[in-house]
Design an enzyme around this catalytic site. Structure first.
Site, PDB file in Angstrom:
ATOM      1  N   HIS A 193      42.083  31.089  43.146  1.00  0.00           N
ATOM      2  CA  HIS A 193      41.271  32.281  42.916  1.00  0.00           C
ATOM      3  C   HIS A 193      40.497  32.614  44.177  1.00  0.00           C
ATOM      4  CE1 HIS A 193      38.271  34.989  41.117  1.00  0.00           C
ATOM      5  NE2 HIS A 193      39.145  35.161  40.145  1.00  0.00           N
ATOM      6  N   ASP A 224      44.497  34.184  34.690  1.00  0.00           N
ATOM      7  CA  ASP A 224      45.646  35.078  34.601  1.00  0.00           C
ATOM      8  C   ASP A 224      46.906  34.332  34.180  1.00  0.00           C
ATOM      9  OD1 ASP A 224      44.261  37.434  35.555  1.00  0.00           O
ATOM     10  OD2 ASP A 224      44.256  36.503  37.521  1.00  0.00           O
TER      11      ASP A 224
END
Length: 428
Positions: free
Chosen positions: A305, A363
């Protein structure tokens, strides 16, 4: 004691105030830098620049910590619900029982959209991406709801906030129904927020549809975990658009457009498409090697991330929901799921992934859940958008009420030609 930092440039020195937040690193206030030293700072991507002060969301990427108004995301995901988090983001504190009931009722009674908006949908091609439809429809809300576009009126700002939070699921569901050629389904006031969205997406007039409570819980959790994420690209877009005095519907449409990018809200769609591209477990080593090759443009989606340098605190909660949904749906031998599980195992054991802290992020799991629920990949980002709307609105309202608000105007490092004189066309 007031802290400051001194910066010397040439023969001039300027003292820069240091502001200390309630959490996170100190911040150098450079607002007078240009006026006193005639220089700008250079920070591509604004990775070291605080563009505002905010009391809504805090992220500590090194610790893997996400707080909404001080409350850890893990506690909210375990004990709260999406609408309660909406109230928290909007107003700063958790609601009382009476406040929660009033808030839920108000949102529920704003879920229908103006009937003429149905005609607006029919102007799009059937094969249009739902995000393209949502950008247009949300932007057009200012043409249907004139009584909530005056940003100087606190009451109108409040009404616009409720309308956006309540109507985005309806608009997203309508975009989905339009794309698959089914009739629009009206919202139901007897259903909770997440259940109502599933009802509008999957029910048909020909037969009754019962929302499975496990799926409703998983959808509510997806919405909750995506509600706000500090000053990300789409939130910054909403703030920048809002700084010009644009109406809230236009600002949220701008946020949706930014969220559409595969490096932002489109990541969960890109992740599932990657899993399908890999196709089978035996091909995973090939793609792992490609991911490790610096000269190969391929990269694994759903791992690591931009902000979290440790782990994504939302991912653990989302994984629990993924396990529940897949168990409910009886999905165990699906090739895509098998690829996802093996990739997850490797990421948690492989030294390359561990050393670079490439853990599965939110995600990675949200795409698996939405796919199991029956949503096409094109709907992943619209669901992200309706979830993030409350964060955008909260940030927008906070910005509008800031007495020091100025229109956003980033500077640049100009690298083009210096001044040159125009020459006549015949002499060139």
């Amino acid at each position: 004691m007031t802290k400051s930092a001194s910066l010397t440039f040439g023969d001039k020195t300027v003292d820069l105030p240091v502001r200390s937040p309630t959490a996170g690193p100190d911040v150098l206030d450079i607002r007078k830098l240009y006026g006193e030293l005639d220089v700008f700072t250079y920070d591509p991507g604004f990775t070291s620049t605080a563009s505002c002060d905010s009391a809504i969301t805090f992220i500590d990427g090194d610790k893997g910590e996400l707080l909404h108004r001080g409350y850890p995301i893990e506690q909210l995901a375990e004990q709260s619900c999406f609408l309660e988090v909406c109230y928290l983001l909007l107003y700063g504190d958790l609601p009382s029982k009476a406040q929660m009931e009033e808030f839920r009722t108000t949102v529920t009674r704003h879920t229908m959209v103006h009937e003429q908006m149905h005609n607006f949908f029919r102007g799009f091609r059937r094969d249009a991406h739902p995000m393209a439809t949502m950008v247009g429809v949300v932007g057009a809300m200012s043409a249907f709801y004139h009584d909530s576009t005056d940003i100087t009126d606190p009451h109108q700002r409040e009404v616009a906030s409720f309308r956006l939070i309540a109507k985005l699921p309806t608009i997203a569901a309508m975009a989905y129904k339009y794309a698959i050629g089914q009739p629009f389904v009206y919202p139901r006031n007897d259903l909770d927020y997440a259940s109502n969205f599933l009802h509008m997406c999957f029910s048909v007039p020909a037969e009754p549809y019962e929302v499975n409570p496990i799926l409703a819980k998983a959808m509510d959790r997806i919405m909750l975990l995506h509600a706000d994420h500090e000053q990300n690209a789409s939130t910054s877009t909403v703030r920048l658009a809002g700084s010009s005095g644009a109406n809230p519907f236009a600002c949220i449409a701008a946020g949706i457009a930014c969220l559409w990018g595969p490096a932002h809200g489109g990541a969960n769609q890109a992740c599932l498409e990657m899993l399908r591209e890999i196709g089978s477990v035996d091909r995973i080593p090939e793609f792992i090697e490609r991911a490790k090759d610096k000269n190969d443009p391929f990269r694994l989606m759903g791992f690591g991330h931009r902000v979290y340098k440790n782990f994504d605190p939302r991912a653990k909660v989302m994984k629990e929901s993924a396990d529940e949904v897949l168990e409910l749906m009886g999905i165990h031998n699906n090739p895509t799921l098998q690829v996802a599980k093996e990739l997850e195992r490797i990421a948690l054991e492989d030294e390359y992934f561990i050393s670079k802290k490439l853990y599965p992020n939110v995600d990675f799991y949200s795409g698996i859940i939405l796919d199991a629920m029956g949503f096409p990949t094109a709907m992943f980002t619209p669901i992200f958008a309706l979830s993030r709307t409350v964060g955008w609105i909260s940030q927008w309202k906070e910005m509008i009420s800031d007495p020091s608000l100025k229109i956003g105007r980033p500077r640049q490092l100009y690298t083009g030609p210096a001044r040159r004189d125009y020459t006549d066309l015949e002499t060139r």
